[in-house]
Design a protein around this motif. Structure first.
Motif, PDB file in Angstrom:
ATOM      1  N   ALA A   1       0.831  -1.207   0.000  1.00  0.00           N
ATOM      2  CA  ALA A   1       0.000   0.000   0.000  1.00  0.00           C
ATOM      3  C   ALA A   1       0.865   1.257   0.000  1.00  0.00           C
ATOM      4  N   ALA A   2       1.973   1.226   0.750  1.00  0.00           N
ATOM      5  CA  ALA A   2       2.861   2.385   0.821  1.00  0.00           C
ATOM      6  C   ALA A   2       3.511   2.666  -0.531  1.00  0.00           C
ATOM      7  N   LYS A   3       3.969   1.621  -1.205  1.00  0.00           N
ATOM      8  CA  LYS A   3       4.612   1.833  -2.500  1.00  0.00           C
ATOM      9  C   LYS A   3       3.609   2.336  -3.529  1.00  0.00           C
ATOM     10  N   ALA A   4       2.417   1.773  -3.534  1.00  0.00           N
ATOM     11  CA  ALA A   4       1.397   2.238  -4.472  1.00  0.00           C
ATOM     12  C   ALA A   4       1.073   3.710  -4.231  1.00  0.00           C
ATOM     13  N   THR A   5       0.954   4.081  -2.978  1.00  0.00           N
ATOM     14  CA  THR A   5       0.680   5.478  -2.640  1.00  0.00           C
ATOM     15  C   THR A   5       1.804   6.386  -3.124  1.00  0.00           C
ATOM     16  N   ALA A   6       3.047   5.939  -2.915  1.00  0.00           N
ATOM     17  CA  ALA A   6       4.202   6.742  -3.338  1.00  0.00           C
ATOM     18  C   ALA A   6       4.236   6.931  -4.847  1.00  0.00           C
ATOM     19  N   TRP A   7       3.697   5.976  -5.592  1.00  0.00           N
ATOM     20  CA  TRP A   7       3.676   6.074  -7.050  1.00  0.00           C
ATOM     21  C   TRP A   7       2.421   6.787  -7.561  1.00  0.00           C
ATOM     22  N   GLY A   8       1.713   7.444  -6.675  1.00  0.00           N
ATOM     23  CA  GLY A   8       0.595   8.271  -7.097  1.00  0.00           C
ATOM     24  C   GLY A   8      -0.718   7.538  -7.296  1.00  0.00           C
ATOM     25  N   VAL A   9      -0.813   6.321  -6.787  1.00  0.00           N
ATOM     26  CA  VAL A   9      -2.061   5.561  -6.907  1.00  0.00           C
ATOM     27  C   VAL A   9      -3.072   6.125  -5.911  1.00  0.00           C
ATOM     28  N   ALA A  10      -4.328   6.219  -6.326  1.00  0.00           N
ATOM     29  CA  ALA A  10      -5.390   6.736  -5.468  1.00  0.00           C
ATOM     30  C   ALA A  10      -5.582   5.830  -4.248  1.00  0.00           C
ATOM     31  N   PRO A  11      -6.151   6.365  -3.162  1.00  0.00           N
ATOM     32  CA  PRO A  11      -6.222   5.593  -1.913  1.00  0.00           C
ATOM     33  C   PRO A  11      -6.892   4.223  -2.036  1.00  0.00           C
ATOM     34  N   VAL A  12      -8.030   4.127  -2.709  1.00  0.00           N
ATOM     35  CA  VAL A  12      -8.712   2.825  -2.777  1.00  0.00           C
ATOM     36  C   VAL A  12      -7.905   1.816  -3.599  1.00  0.00           C
ATOM     37  N   PRO A  13      -7.426   2.167  -4.805  1.00  0.00           N
ATOM     38  CA  PRO A  13      -6.552   1.224  -5.505  1.00  0.00           C
ATOM     39  C   PRO A  13      -5.262   0.909  -4.742  1.00  0.00           C
ATOM     40  N   ALA A  14      -4.733   1.893  -4.001  1.00  0.00           N
ATOM     41  CA  ALA A  14      -3.532   1.625  -3.201  1.00  0.00           C
ATOM     42  C   ALA A  14      -3.826   0.579  -2.132  1.00  0.00           C
TER      43      ALA A  14
ATOM     44  N   ALA B   1      -6.996 -10.081   7.113  1.00  0.00           N
ATOM     45  CA  ALA B   1      -5.878  -9.504   7.862  1.00  0.00           C
ATOM     46  C   ALA B   1      -5.022  -8.615   6.966  1.00  0.00           C
ATOM     47  N   ALA B   2      -4.808  -9.053   5.725  1.00  0.00           N
ATOM     48  CA  ALA B   2      -4.063  -8.215   4.770  1.00  0.00           C
ATOM     49  C   ALA B   2      -4.813  -6.917   4.505  1.00  0.00           C
ATOM     50  N   ALA B   3      -6.132  -7.019   4.371  1.00  0.00           N
ATOM     51  CA  ALA B   3      -6.945  -5.828   4.130  1.00  0.00           C
ATOM     52  C   ALA B   3      -6.877  -4.864   5.310  1.00  0.00           C
ATOM     53  N   LEU B   4      -6.820  -5.407   6.525  1.00  0.00           N
ATOM     54  CA  LEU B   4      -6.709  -4.552   7.710  1.00  0.00           C
ATOM     55  C   LEU B   4      -5.408  -3.760   7.674  1.00  0.00           C
ATOM     56  N   SER B   5      -4.289  -4.440   7.416  1.00  0.00           N
ATOM     57  CA  SER B   5      -2.999  -3.746   7.364  1.00  0.00           C
ATOM     58  C   SER B   5      -2.982  -2.694   6.264  1.00  0.00           C
ATOM     59  N   SER B   6      -3.405  -3.086   5.092  1.00  0.00           N
ATOM     60  CA  SER B   6      -3.369  -2.184   3.948  1.00  0.00           C
ATOM     61  C   SER B   6      -4.274  -0.973   4.159  1.00  0.00           C
ATOM     62  N   GLY B   7      -5.505  -1.237   4.575  1.00  0.00           N
ATOM     63  CA  GLY B   7      -6.457  -0.153   4.779  1.00  0.00           C
ATOM     64  C   GLY B   7      -6.054   0.773   5.915  1.00  0.00           C
ATOM     65  N   LEU B   8      -5.518   0.193   6.979  1.00  0.00           N
ATOM     66  CA  LEU B   8      -5.110   1.014   8.111  1.00  0.00           C
ATOM     67  C   LEU B   8      -3.947   1.927   7.722  1.00  0.00           C
ATOM     68  N   PHE B   9      -3.002   1.386   6.946  1.00  0.00           N
ATOM     69  CA  PHE B   9      -1.892   2.240   6.527  1.00  0.00           C
ATOM     70  C   PHE B   9      -2.382   3.402   5.666  1.00  0.00           C
ATOM     71  N   VAL B  10      -3.213   3.101   4.690  1.00  0.00           N
ATOM     72  CA  VAL B  10      -3.715   4.162   3.809  1.00  0.00           C
ATOM     73  C   VAL B  10      -4.465   5.213   4.620  1.00  0.00           C
ATOM     74  N   GLY B  11      -5.300   4.750   5.555  1.00  0.00           N
ATOM     75  CA  GLY B  11      -6.068   5.685   6.366  1.00  0.00           C
ATOM     76  C   GLY B  11      -5.192   6.555   7.245  1.00  0.00           C
ATOM     77  N   LEU B  12      -4.221   5.944   7.913  1.00  0.00           N
ATOM     78  CA  LEU B  12      -3.336   6.711   8.794  1.00  0.00           C
ATOM     79  C   LEU B  12      -2.455   7.678   8.004  1.00  0.00           C
ATOM     80  N   ALA B  13      -2.020   7.250   6.817  1.00  0.00           N
ATOM     81  CA  ALA B  13      -1.219   8.145   5.981  1.00  0.00           C
ATOM     82  C   ALA B  13      -2.040   9.348   5.532  1.00  0.00           C
ATOM     83  N   LEU B  14      -3.308   9.120   5.191  1.00  0.00           N
ATOM     84  CA  LEU B  14      -4.177  10.224   4.789  1.00  0.00           C
ATOM     85  C   LEU B  14      -4.414  11.192   5.945  1.00  0.00           C
ATOM     86  N   LEU B  15      -4.392  10.673   7.164  1.00  0.00           N
ATOM     87  CA  LEU B  15      -4.577  11.528   8.346  1.00  0.00           C
ATOM     88  C   LEU B  15      -3.302  12.295   8.716  1.00  0.00           C
ATOM     89  N   GLY B  16      -2.211  12.011   8.005  1.00  0.00           N
ATOM     90  CA  GLY B  16      -0.990  12.753   8.231  1.00  0.00           C
ATOM     91  C   GLY B  16      -0.027  12.140   9.226  1.00  0.00           C
TER      92      GLY B  16
END
Length: 209
Positions: free
Chosen positions: A114-127, A161-176
């Motif tokens: 999820a972190a790498k996808a976000t860094a490459w400009g992928v939108a939050p849901v696809p990330a 469990a994978a979805a929890l990790s991925s989603g939590l990272f994206v959410g926390l990153a969006l929160l700054g």
């Protein structure tokens, strides 16, 4: 010709998380080869497929250079994991060792994906989806090659469990939240959920039909 865009970089803590995820997934692949009493060549093949399979699909989808093609480290990690399992022998591992190594890799790799996808400009849901794919695809390929039911066809909490990790990272990153802290929280949460599922037999309810 337009100038090439710079390659996004991630904090060193996340790069280490990538190495860790690859290593433990590679070990899980080699452990499955040990269970099947295969040759060393198969140990290495299963370790490589499990270690880099999910990340390869992720990179192809997000338009990034495939991460293991231009460096020696990733394949050496996978081969080292295979040799380690071969030398130690499966009898020194508990019966559930494969499950626990898989659980460790799951949280780490879902977070990194999820972190790498976000860094490459992928939108939050696809990330978020890329994180799940990164964590699960290698294990799915491993199971199919080994001729056993894929994790997708079992009710245990795995993809969840994978979805929890991925989603939590994206959410926390969006929160700054700083990325290393977000990654630590996300990887730990995914591992905790998967670990509880292994220890207590948690699973999702099946369709009643």
């Amino acid at each position: 010709m337009a100038p090439a865009l710079p390659t996004p970089t991630l904090p060193q803590a996340l790069v280490l998380l990538d190495y860790f995820g690859i290593a433990v997934f590679a070990i899980s692949g080699a452990l499955l080869a040990a269970e099947k009493r295969q040759t060393l060549v198969t140990f290495i093949f299963f370790a490589v497929v499990t270690g880099v399979g999910g990340g390869t699909l992720r990179d192809l989808l997000i338009g990034a250079p495939v991460f293991w093609v231009h460096t020696n480290a990733m394949l050496l990690i996978c081969m080292g994991a295979a040799f380690a399992v071969w030398v130690v022998r499966s009898r020194h591992f508990s019966e559930r060792a494969l499950l626990w190594f898989d659980a460790l890799g799951l949280g780490a790799y879902a977070t990194y994906g999820a972190a790498k996808a976000t860094a490459w400009g992928v939108a939050p849901v696809p990330a978020f989806a890329m994180g799940v794919l990164t964590a699960c695809a290698g294990g799915i390929i491993r199971d199919v090659l080994a001729g056993q039911p894929s994790i997708l066809m079992r009710p245990e909490l795995y993809v969840t469990a994978a979805a929890l990790s991925s989603g939590l990272f994206v959410g926390l990153a969006l929160l700054g939240l700083p990325l290393p802290l977000a990654a630590l929280a996300a990887a730990s949460a995914g591992f905790a959920l998967r670990g509880l599922a292994i220890a207590r037999g948690w699973s999702l309810p099946a369709y009643p039909g």
